[in-house]
Every structure is written in structure tokens, then in C-alpha cells.
Design a protein around this motif. Structure first.
Motif, PDB file in Angstrom:
ATOM      1  N   LEU A  30       0.769  -1.259   0.096  1.00  0.00           N
ATOM      2  CA  LEU A  30      -0.026  -0.061   0.207  1.00  0.00           C
ATOM      3  C   LEU A  30       0.811   1.251  -0.002  1.00  0.00           C
ATOM      4  O   LEU A  30       0.533   2.243  -0.485  1.00  0.00           O
ATOM      5  CB  LEU A  30      -0.934  -0.021   1.239  1.00  0.00           C
ATOM      6  N   VAL A  31       1.754   1.183   0.829  1.00  0.00           N
ATOM      7  CA  VAL A  31       2.777   2.299   1.063  1.00  0.00           C
ATOM      8  C   VAL A  31       3.612   2.564  -0.222  1.00  0.00           C
ATOM      9  O   VAL A  31       3.596   4.081  -0.944  1.00  0.00           O
ATOM     10  CB  VAL A  31       3.779   2.289   2.001  1.00  0.00           C
ATOM     11  N   GLU A  33       2.323   1.914  -3.425  1.00  0.00           N
ATOM     12  CA  GLU A  33       1.431   2.382  -4.287  1.00  0.00           C
ATOM     13  C   GLU A  33       1.120   3.896  -4.206  1.00  0.00           C
ATOM     14  O   GLU A  33       0.987   4.546  -4.992  1.00  0.00           O
ATOM     15  CB  GLU A  33       0.207   1.369  -4.428  1.00  0.00           C
ATOM     16  N   ARG A  34       1.025   4.189  -2.939  1.00  0.00           N
ATOM     17  CA  ARG A  34       0.723   5.545  -2.481  1.00  0.00           C
ATOM     18  C   ARG A  34       1.817   6.420  -2.822  1.00  0.00           C
ATOM     19  O   ARG A  34       1.736   7.609  -3.487  1.00  0.00           O
ATOM     20  CB  ARG A  34       0.190   5.729  -1.218  1.00  0.00           C
ATOM     21  N   ARG A  35       3.140   6.007  -2.657  1.00  0.00           N
ATOM     22  CA  ARG A  35       4.230   6.776  -2.763  1.00  0.00           C
ATOM     23  C   ARG A  35       4.374   7.024  -4.241  1.00  0.00           C
ATOM     24  O   ARG A  35       4.950   8.321  -4.483  1.00  0.00           O
ATOM     25  CB  ARG A  35       5.440   6.141  -2.233  1.00  0.00           C
ATOM     26  N   ARG A  37       2.074   7.968  -6.167  1.00  0.00           N
ATOM     27  CA  ARG A  37       1.181   8.929  -6.659  1.00  0.00           C
ATOM     28  C   ARG A  37       1.511  10.318  -6.465  1.00  0.00           C
ATOM     29  O   ARG A  37       0.852  11.195  -6.591  1.00  0.00           O
ATOM     30  CB  ARG A  37      -0.220   8.590  -6.144  1.00  0.00           C
ATOM     31  N   VAL A  39       3.189  12.398  -2.389  1.00  0.00           N
ATOM     32  CA  VAL A  39       2.930  12.252  -0.920  1.00  0.00           C
ATOM     33  C   VAL A  39       2.902  14.110  -0.571  1.00  0.00           C
ATOM     34  O   VAL A  39       3.753  14.833  -1.021  1.00  0.00           O
ATOM     35  CB  VAL A  39       4.231  11.948  -0.293  1.00  0.00           C
ATOM     36  N   THR A  53       1.681  11.818   7.246  1.00  0.00           N
ATOM     37  CA  THR A  53       1.120  11.930   5.967  1.00  0.00           C
ATOM     38  C   THR A  53      -0.309  11.188   5.883  1.00  0.00           C
ATOM     39  O   THR A  53      -0.592  10.021   6.833  1.00  0.00           O
ATOM     40  CB  THR A  53       1.867  11.158   4.725  1.00  0.00           C
ATOM     41  N   GLU A  54      -1.127  11.084   4.949  1.00  0.00           N
ATOM     42  CA  GLU A  54      -2.291  10.429   4.572  1.00  0.00           C
ATOM     43  C   GLU A  54      -1.895   9.001   4.488  1.00  0.00           C
ATOM     44  O   GLU A  54      -2.440   7.841   4.839  1.00  0.00           O
ATOM     45  CB  GLU A  54      -3.034  10.925   3.667  1.00  0.00           C
ATOM     46  N   VAL A  55      -0.873   8.585   3.890  1.00  0.00           N
ATOM     47  CA  VAL A  55      -0.223   7.354   3.819  1.00  0.00           C
ATOM     48  C   VAL A  55       0.064   6.573   5.135  1.00  0.00           C
ATOM     49  O   VAL A  55      -0.192   5.379   5.411  1.00  0.00           O
ATOM     50  CB  VAL A  55       0.957   7.212   2.903  1.00  0.00           C
ATOM     51  N   ALA A  58      -3.509   5.849   6.463  1.00  0.00           N
ATOM     52  CA  ALA A  58      -4.065   4.522   5.584  1.00  0.00           C
ATOM     53  C   ALA A  58      -3.186   3.409   6.044  1.00  0.00           C
ATOM     54  O   ALA A  58      -3.789   2.188   6.080  1.00  0.00           O
ATOM     55  CB  ALA A  58      -3.667   4.937   4.097  1.00  0.00           C
ATOM     56  N   SER A  59      -1.911   3.220   6.082  1.00  0.00           N
ATOM     57  CA  SER A  59      -1.131   1.996   6.364  1.00  0.00           C
ATOM     58  C   SER A  59      -1.570   1.718   7.816  1.00  0.00           C
ATOM     59  O   SER A  59      -1.584   0.344   8.161  1.00  0.00           O
ATOM     60  CB  SER A  59       0.325   2.464   6.263  1.00  0.00           C
TER      61      SER A  59
END
Length: 297
Positions: A30-31, A33-35, A37, A39, A53-55, A58-59
Motif C-alpha cells: 500500500l505504501v 503504491e501511494r508513494r 502517486r 506524497v 502523511t495520509e499514507v 492509511a497504512s
């Protein structure tokens, strides 16, 4: 994913480590994939340089959900969320991204860290470097923190061990700095005193990975004030089971001070930490007795 058998599984350290590994792998994906996009800072915490961060959020949400799917009666302590009470005697200690500033800047030194405590003692842990995929795993033997029967400490499945003992002048030391600017001044003063006594100092940006570096011998020792349980629970276990000692003292700024080094050199390094002024009480402060975090293991 989890199933009914997982829910009733005994709290054996090896079983807890397997759960931590599976969940850490999913969180790391997940981290990543979000990275990709991009940060952005979502908020600050203890100071304007202590970011989340929002990541991160989410994690941690993912990790909490997966752990409770596996073991719904366990407690969870996480960096970004509220504590979750449990009744099983097992508590998970979670850092969804250790090294958030590195993550923000794209420096390849940040990790998902998941540890399991059983009756207050850390018995299993995983630290997964998200950027390069290297995975550190440790668990004690069935009896708990003092049980080395069947205990393991590995990187990518291969056993690891601390570097052979070195004199203080040839020790490579990892460190980090508090988010409190006043504490940073005190840490910098202590670092000025320590630096001439050792080979060199590295500031890599992830406490969990620094402890794993001690475990695999790419650092000889580590000292940092301001660490929290989620920073050192998993990495500290990896280090201890690879032949290090760890100890929590009180730092000169009044915050928890983690000290780690190979067992044969630990006393020498701890004396140097005191002599440089990292610990409360100044250079002449006596060593604090080992704590329940596993000091001396």
C-alpha cells in the motif's frame, strides 16, 4: 487472508511473527503504491517538523484491520491511532511508516514496523524496508523473551548477527534527533563530544532500521533520544536476538534514550554515551538498570 484457524491460534511467538510478516507485506505494498502517486503532509504532531502523511494513516488503518481479522481479542498500540484494548495478553505495537520524513523526500530508508508483545514482553517483530523490500524478522522461543530455543533473527530469511567486537574508536554509530528543538540542541552538544571518540556517526532517519543495522553488523551501535515503543519494539527484538543488547535510559532532554550495541561492546558504548552527555545527569551519571524492554538480552 485470515480464517477461522487464525482466530483460535495460540500466541506462540513464531505464529505471531508469521502474522506480522503477512500484514507488513500488505502494508508495504500500500505504501509503495501511494508513494508512486505523490506524497503530501497531512498534519504535524509534536512540532512543526514532526509530520504525518495520509499514507501513514492509511497504512495504520490497514494494519489494525488485518491484525484484528487474525486475532480479534488482541490489543493494538499504534503511532497514528487510538489504543485498542484487548483481552488475550497479546499487544501489537505498530509503526505504519517509520522514517516518514525520508518517505516524504523519497529517501530510501523507511519501513513498516510491527511487533507483538505477550504479557508485556516483545516476542515477535518484523521491520520491512518499503523502498528496497529487505525484511527483518525475529521471534523468541515458545517460552518468551528469555527463551532462545528456536529463536530467530533474519534478513530476507537468512540468519544475521552483530559485527565482531570493535574498540570504541573503530565503532560506526547510528543516531537520530528529537523533533523538539530544545532537545536537539542538547543532542548536538552530546554528539560533538561523542564524535571524536568513535569511527564515525550516521543519521539514517529510521530508528527501526537503525536497530536492524546493528543486528546485521552494518552499524556497531546506536543511540537516540526521543524514541517511542513503536520506534524500537520490533527493531530492538531483531537486534537482541542477533546478539546485541539494548537499554532504555532517560536522555539529557528528559525523553527516552535508546542505546544498542553488540553484547561484547555494549558496556563500553554505554559508558561513552554517558561520558558524552546523552543521558540525564550529565557525563558522570551512573548506568540505569536494564528495563523491561529486554535490556541485556
Amino acid at each position: 487472508m485470515s480464517g477461522p484457524a487464525d482466530r483460535s491460534a495460540p500466541a506462540a511467538p513464531a505464529d505471531l511473527a508469521a502474522i506480522a510478516l503477512a500484514v507488513a507485506r500488505e502494508a508495504a505494498e500500500l505504501v509503495r503504491e501511494r508513494r508512486a502517486r505523490g506524497v503530501e503532509v497531512a498534519a504535524t504532531k509534536t512540532s512543526d517538523i514532526d509530520i504525518v502523511t495520509e499514507v501513514d494513516r492509511a497504512s495504520e488503518v490497514l494494519i489494525r484491520r488485518r491484525l484484528l481479522e487474525h486475532r480479534p481479542d488482541d490489543a493494538i498500540l499504534g503511532e497514528e491511532g487510538d489504543d485498542h484494548a484487548g483481552s488475550s495478553g497479546v499487544r501489537w505495537v505498530v509503526d505504519p511508516i517509520d522514517g516518514t520524513v525520508n518517505f516524504l523526500y523519497g529517501i530510501r530508508q523507511y519501513a513498516v514496523s510491527i511487533a507483538a508483545e505477550r504479557d508485556g514482553e516483545v516476542v515477535a517483530g518484523v521491520v520491512l524496508n518499503v523502498a528496497d523490500g529487505h525484511t527483518y524478522l525475529a521471534h523468541t522461543g515458545p517460552a518468551g523473551a528469555d527463551d532462545r530455543t528456536g529463536a530467530v533473527a533474519t534478513r530476507d530469511g537468512e540468519p544475521i548477527a552483530v559485527r565482531a567486537a570493535q574498540p570504541l574508536a573503530e565503532m560506526l554509530v547510528g543516531t537520530g534527533f528529537s523533533y523538539d528543538r530544545g532537545v536537539r540542541v542538547l543532542q548536538a552538544q552530546a554528539l560533538v563530544e561523542l564524535l571524536p571518540r568513535v569511527r564515525d556517526v550516521r543519521r539514517l532517519g529510521s530508528a527501526a532500521l537503525d536497530l536492524c543495522a546493528v543486528a546485521e553488523g552494518s552499524l556497531d551501535a546506536y543511540v537516540e533520544e526521543g524514541v517511542q515503543p513503536w520506534d524500537h519494539a520490533a527493531g530492538g527484538l531483531v537486534a537482541r536476538l542477533a546478539g546485541a543488547r539494548t537499554e532504555l535510559l532517560t536522555g539529557v532532554g528528559g525523553l527516552p534514550l535508546m542505546v544498542a550495541a553488540g553484547a561484547e561492546t555494549f558496556d563500553t558504548f554505554r559508558d561513552a554515551v554517558h561520558g558524552a552527555g546523552f543521558a540525564a545527569g550529565g557525563p558522570t551519571a551512573p548506568a540505569t538498570p536494564p528495563t523491561a524492554t529486554g535490556a541485556g538480552l
